[in-house]
Design a protein around this motif. Structure first.
Motif, PDB file in Angstrom:
ATOM      1  N   ARG A   1       0.808  -1.208   0.000  1.00 12.16           N
ATOM      2  CA  ARG A   1       0.000   0.000   0.000  1.00 12.16           C
ATOM      3  C   ARG A   1       0.849   1.270   0.000  1.00 12.16           C
ATOM      4  O   ARG A   1       0.407   2.315  -0.494  1.00 12.16           O
ATOM      5  CB  ARG A   1      -0.990   0.014   1.164  1.00 12.16           C
ATOM      6  CG  ARG A   1      -0.383   0.122   2.537  1.00 12.16           C
ATOM      7  CD  ARG A   1      -1.471   0.180   3.622  1.00 12.16           C
ATOM      8  NE  ARG A   1      -2.296   1.371   3.492  1.00 12.16           N
ATOM      9  CZ  ARG A   1      -3.624   1.363   3.412  1.00 12.16           C
ATOM     10  NH1 ARG A   1      -4.289   0.229   3.423  1.00 12.16           N
ATOM     11  NH2 ARG A   1      -4.298   2.488   3.324  1.00 12.16           N
ATOM     12  N   SER A   2       2.076   1.203   0.541  1.00 13.16           N
ATOM     13  CA  SER A   2       2.945   2.383   0.538  1.00 13.16           C
ATOM     14  C   SER A   2       3.323   2.806  -0.870  1.00 13.16           C
ATOM     15  O   SER A   2       3.645   3.977  -1.116  1.00 13.16           O
ATOM     16  CB  SER A   2       4.225   2.096   1.339  1.00 13.16           C
ATOM     17  OG  SER A   2       3.948   1.838   2.688  1.00 13.16           O
TER      18      SER A   2
ATOM     19  N   GLN B   1       0.856  14.170  -2.951  1.00  9.43           N
ATOM     20  CA  GLN B   1      -0.155  14.095  -1.897  1.00  9.43           C
ATOM     21  C   GLN B   1      -1.264  13.143  -2.333  1.00  9.43           C
ATOM     22  O   GLN B   1      -2.346  13.551  -2.768  1.00  9.43           O
ATOM     23  CB  GLN B   1      -0.706  15.486  -1.595  1.00  9.43           C
ATOM     24  CG  GLN B   1       0.341  16.427  -1.016  1.00  9.43           C
ATOM     25  CD  GLN B   1      -0.202  17.811  -0.728  1.00  9.43           C
ATOM     26  OE1 GLN B   1      -1.338  17.973  -0.310  1.00  9.43           O
ATOM     27  NE2 GLN B   1       0.617  18.824  -0.958  1.00  9.43           N
TER      28      GLN B   1
ATOM     29  N   SER C   1      -2.818   8.895  -1.425  1.00 13.75           N
ATOM     30  CA  SER C   1      -2.713   7.684  -0.611  1.00 13.75           C
ATOM     31  C   SER C   1      -3.928   6.803  -0.819  1.00 13.75           C
ATOM     32  O   SER C   1      -5.024   7.291  -1.106  1.00 13.75           O
ATOM     33  CB  SER C   1      -2.630   8.027   0.884  1.00 13.75           C
ATOM     34  OG  SER C   1      -1.398   8.593   1.232  1.00 13.75           O
TER      35      SER C   1
ATOM     36  N   VAL D   1      -8.259   5.446  -3.796  1.00 11.58           N
ATOM     37  CA  VAL D   1      -7.030   6.231  -3.683  1.00 11.58           C
ATOM     38  C   VAL D   1      -7.419   7.701  -3.750  1.00 11.58           C
ATOM     39  O   VAL D   1      -8.105   8.126  -4.689  1.00 11.58           O
ATOM     40  CB  VAL D   1      -6.029   5.889  -4.796  1.00 11.58           C
ATOM     41  CG1 VAL D   1      -4.746   6.699  -4.624  1.00 11.58           C
ATOM     42  CG2 VAL D   1      -5.708   4.406  -4.794  1.00 11.58           C
TER      43      VAL D   1
ATOM     44  N   SER E   1       7.246   4.235   6.238  1.00 10.19           N
ATOM     45  CA  SER E   1       7.247   5.678   5.955  1.00 10.19           C
ATOM     46  C   SER E   1       8.292   6.031   4.906  1.00 10.19           C
ATOM     47  O   SER E   1       8.047   6.865   4.021  1.00 10.19           O
ATOM     48  CB  SER E   1       7.508   6.464   7.243  1.00 10.19           C
ATOM     49  OG  SER E   1       6.485   6.245   8.176  1.00 10.19           O
TER      50      SER E   1
ATOM     51  N   TYR F   1       7.051   4.861   1.599  1.00  9.04           N
ATOM     52  CA  TYR F   1       5.939   5.727   1.184  1.00  9.04           C
ATOM     53  C   TYR F   1       6.453   6.997   0.500  1.00  9.04           C
ATOM     54  O   TYR F   1       6.004   7.375  -0.588  1.00  9.04           O
ATOM     55  CB  TYR F   1       5.105   6.076   2.416  1.00  9.04           C
ATOM     56  CG  TYR F   1       3.908   6.957   2.166  1.00  9.04           C
ATOM     57  CD1 TYR F   1       2.669   6.404   1.855  1.00  9.04           C
ATOM     58  CD2 TYR F   1       3.996   8.340   2.262  1.00  9.04           C
ATOM     59  CE1 TYR F   1       1.560   7.212   1.641  1.00  9.04           C
ATOM     60  CE2 TYR F   1       2.905   9.153   2.049  1.00  9.04           C
ATOM     61  CZ  TYR F   1       1.680   8.586   1.744  1.00  9.04           C
ATOM     62  OH  TYR F   1       0.588   9.381   1.529  1.00  9.04           O
TER      63      TYR F   1
ATOM     64  N   ARG G   1       6.949   8.298  -3.859  1.00 11.31           N
ATOM     65  CA  ARG G   1       6.446   9.584  -4.354  1.00 11.31           C
ATOM     66  C   ARG G   1       7.579  10.533  -4.725  1.00 11.31           C
ATOM     67  O   ARG G   1       7.351  11.716  -4.957  1.00 11.31           O
ATOM     68  CB  ARG G   1       5.538  10.211  -3.285  1.00 11.31           C
ATOM     69  CG  ARG G   1       4.216   9.469  -3.172  1.00 11.31           C
ATOM     70  CD  ARG G   1       3.602   9.530  -1.782  1.00 11.31           C
ATOM     71  NE  ARG G   1       2.358   8.762  -1.750  1.00 11.31           N
ATOM     72  CZ  ARG G   1       2.306   7.428  -1.675  1.00 11.31           C
ATOM     73  NH1 ARG G   1       3.429   6.730  -1.601  1.00 11.31           N
ATOM     74  NH2 ARG G   1       1.147   6.807  -1.669  1.00 11.31           N
TER      75      ARG G   1
ATOM     76  N   ALA H   1       5.525  11.468   6.218  1.00 10.11           N
ATOM     77  CA  ALA H   1       4.571  10.508   5.662  1.00 10.11           C
ATOM     78  C   ALA H   1       3.247  10.581   6.410  1.00 10.11           C
ATOM     79  O   ALA H   1       2.169  10.524   5.800  1.00 10.11           O
ATOM     80  CB  ALA H   1       5.143   9.098   5.730  1.00 10.11           C
TER      81      ALA H   1
ATOM     82  N   GLU I   1      -0.468  11.581   4.764  1.00 14.51           N
ATOM     83  CA  GLU I   1      -1.626  10.700   4.909  1.00 14.51           C
ATOM     84  C   GLU I   1      -2.776  11.412   5.609  1.00 14.51           C
ATOM     85  O   GLU I   1      -3.947  11.175   5.292  1.00 14.51           O
ATOM     86  CB  GLU I   1      -1.233   9.431   5.653  1.00 14.51           C
ATOM     87  CG  GLU I   1      -0.322   8.530   4.833  1.00 14.51           C
ATOM     88  CD  GLU I   1      -0.147   7.151   5.446  1.00 14.51           C
ATOM     89  OE1 GLU I   1      -0.626   6.183   4.848  1.00 14.51           O
ATOM     90  OE2 GLU I   1       0.477   7.070   6.516  1.00 14.51           O
TER      91      GLU I   1
ATOM     92  N   LYS J   1      -6.577  12.202   3.729  1.00 14.61           N
ATOM     93  CA  LYS J   1      -7.496  11.238   4.342  1.00 14.61           C
ATOM     94  C   LYS J   1      -8.906  11.426   3.786  1.00 14.61           C
ATOM     95  O   LYS J   1      -9.383  12.538   3.649  1.00 14.61           O
ATOM     96  CB  LYS J   1      -7.501  11.428   5.857  1.00 14.61           C
ATOM     97  CG  LYS J   1      -8.343  10.402   6.614  1.00 14.61           C
ATOM     98  CD  LYS J   1      -8.381  10.696   8.090  1.00 14.61           C
ATOM     99  CE  LYS J   1      -7.019  10.636   8.734  1.00 14.61           C
ATOM    100  NZ  LYS J   1      -7.083  10.867  10.195  1.00 14.61           N
TER     101      LYS J   1
END
Length: 526
Positions: free
Chosen positions: A298-299, A317, A319, A327, A357, A360, A364, A518, A522, A526
């Protein structure tokens, strides 16, 4: 039959759209009884029961009186059964299933609780009592103010929907006096590959305070207050928002490898004959339905922005959401966005407490290794390096920063554009005497101060969700950093060392910087 269907549609619309539902219990109507509801890990509730009528309306509400889902079911030989998609319900929370006749008269309803042992995908057989009437008060609609609209099928899979001024006014009433986000949920006909919804431009003025979320099975968009105001200022009287599945077959080299067969959406907003692609300082959140693959980390799930030339560019930005079914990506402009997979690993981070982290941020392109497949997680991070990380998260174009505001940041230094970007956006001020100390290790209180200023720069308001008790060494925190440390601690982004020690003048490691950054990203998406 036509009258019965008309009444059914009216019940559905009123149940979902009005600030106080008009589906009021009545003593008359077709009897509804023997209702059961079985929630599965696939996010579906199978609702079954008996009715004397031809159709029933099914509603599922949460404890906050928010409408989670609704549907209708045909009755055959006195029985009905319908699988209603709810998404993932939360373990330990109570939900109310209401089944009414097509006229909104008699209904059966009873509270049930998702078992705590089931995580967020729990289930179990829940039986509701046999009842044909209930004279109690109906649940109010969603606390976010939700309008559910059934889109009409069109040619070549192009569905359409029109939101009236009256519907907008009722939606505005539902969120009036609060900062809650209004929501429009679009129900798509079978086979739809795009949805174009027309709204009066006045809607963006009426709903600006809390913003607006428009959801569909293809993709969703959330507009904040500044974005809403930008749209309201456009010419024309109507706004058309289109969400469609995008074709990624024409992308440039490299894109197929990272995007593959994962979904992509194209979102446009037009006012009159003009397309609105940017929103000034406004933030837009794009949501693309997606379920993590069996072998995916998932990262490493990312989102790519697809330019007009087919070039793909990562959105920092972005997640996979907590429910694991979509996503989310935060951006300032509209275009085509695609889900991608970009795993990055280092030989010295396996098993490290900050491994996820680091992976993640590396996925990116916010952080990178030292050129030898290592990240050096326990090494210190410099002030210049942290400024670069923040610029990376912001997706900043630093190419225009060529001169320095600090005496110790020289032309030709790799970090000059990042430091100047941070200076120009009030994220850094230097250490005094015109110096920035770019190669000095960043202290924990300096990192906290830069992070809070960065959040303010992006327009993100840190939540107040964590511990706010002072650190044992609170008195050692410099006065200029107290606000930042307190805010970050309250948001849950910042924790102390053993013994509730913050160590404000101690240096931050690369792993610690990755962890807090990280976590911030997230939180923001959210």
């Amino acid at each position: 039959m036509f009258n019965k269907l008309t009444r059914l549609l009216l019940v559905l619309c009123l149940a979902a759209a009005l600030p106080f539902p008009s589906l009021i219990a009545a003593a008359s109507g077709d009897q509804v009884s023997n209702v059961t509801a079985n929630y599965s890990s696939a996010g579906n509730v199978t609702v079954s029961g008996s009715s004397e009528g031809e159709q029933v309306v099914i509603q599922i509400w949460d404890a906050n009186k928010s409408l989670v889902a609704f549907d209708s079911a045909s009755v055959e030989a006195g029985k009905f059964s319908k699988s209603v998609n709810t998404g993932v319900l939360t373990a330990g929370r109570s939900y109310d299933v209401k089944v009414s006749d097509a006229e909104g008269g008699a209904y059966a309803n009873e509270e049930f609780t998702v078992p705590s042992s089931s995580g967020n995908i729990g289930g179990g057989l829940i039986t509701l009592p046999d009842t044909d009437t209930d004279t109690g008060t109906e649940p109010t609609p969603g606390t976010n103010g939700t309008l559910v609209v059934q889109a009409e099928a069109g040619s070549e899979g192009r569905a359409t929907a029109v939101i009236s001024s009256e519907q907008v006014s009722k939606l505005a009433e539902a969120v009036q006096g609060s900062s809650r986000t209004a929501a429009i949920q679009l129900q798509l006909p079978s086979g739809a590959n795009s949805i174009a919804v027309t709204l009066p431009k006045a809607a963006f003025q009426q709903l600006a305070a809390g913003g607006l979320t428009v959801t569909s099975g293809i993709g969703s968009i959330t507009l904040d207050a500044q974005s809403m105001n930008a749209i309201a200022a456009a010419e024309g009287t109507d706004i058309i928002l289109t969400i469609g599945k995008a074709d990624t077959s024409g992308l440039n080299a490299g894109a197929p490898a990272v995007i593959g067969s994962r979904p992509a959406v194209d979102i446009t907003i037009t006012a009159g004959s003009s397309e609105i692609t940017s929103f000034g300082k406004g933030r837009v959140t794009i949501s693309i339905p997606y379920t993590l693959g069996a072998s995916e980390d998932r990262s490493a799930i990312v989102v790519y922005y697809i330019g007009e030339n087919g070039r793909h560019q990562i959105v920092t930005q972005a997640s996979l959401n907590a429910a694991g079914n979509a996503v989310n990506a935060v951006t300032t402009h509209l275009s085509t966005y695609a889900v991608g997979y970009n795993p990055v690993s280092f030989s010295d981070t396996a098993g490290h407490w900050s491994e996820d982290s680091i992976a993640y941020l590396a996925a990116r392109s916010v952080i990178a290794g030292n050129g030898t497949s290592q990240f050096s997680p326990n090494a210190g991070v410099t002030r210049a390096e942290f400024a670069k990380m923040l610029a990376g998260i912001a997706g900043a174009d630093v190419s225009g920063y060529r001169s320095s505001s600090f005496t110790d940041v020289k032309t030709g230094d790799w970090y000059l554009p990042y430091v100047e970007w941070a200076k120009a956006n009030a994220i850094v001020d230097g250490i005094g005497d015109g110096r920035f100390a770019p190669t000095s290790p960043i202290t924990r209180e300096q990192l906290s101060t830069m992070l809070l200023k960065f959040a303010k720069h992006t327009g993100y308001e840190l939540p107040m969700s964590g511990q706010q008790a002072p650190f044992a060494d609170q008195a050692k925190i410099s006065s200029w950093s107290t606000e930042a440390v307190t805010a970050l601690q309250a948001s849950g982004l910042l924790t102390g060392k053993p013994g509730n020690i913050f160590d404000p003048q101690g240096g931050a490691t690369r792993a610690e910087a990755a962890k807090v950054l990280a976590s911030l990203v997230e939180q923001m998406v959210k």
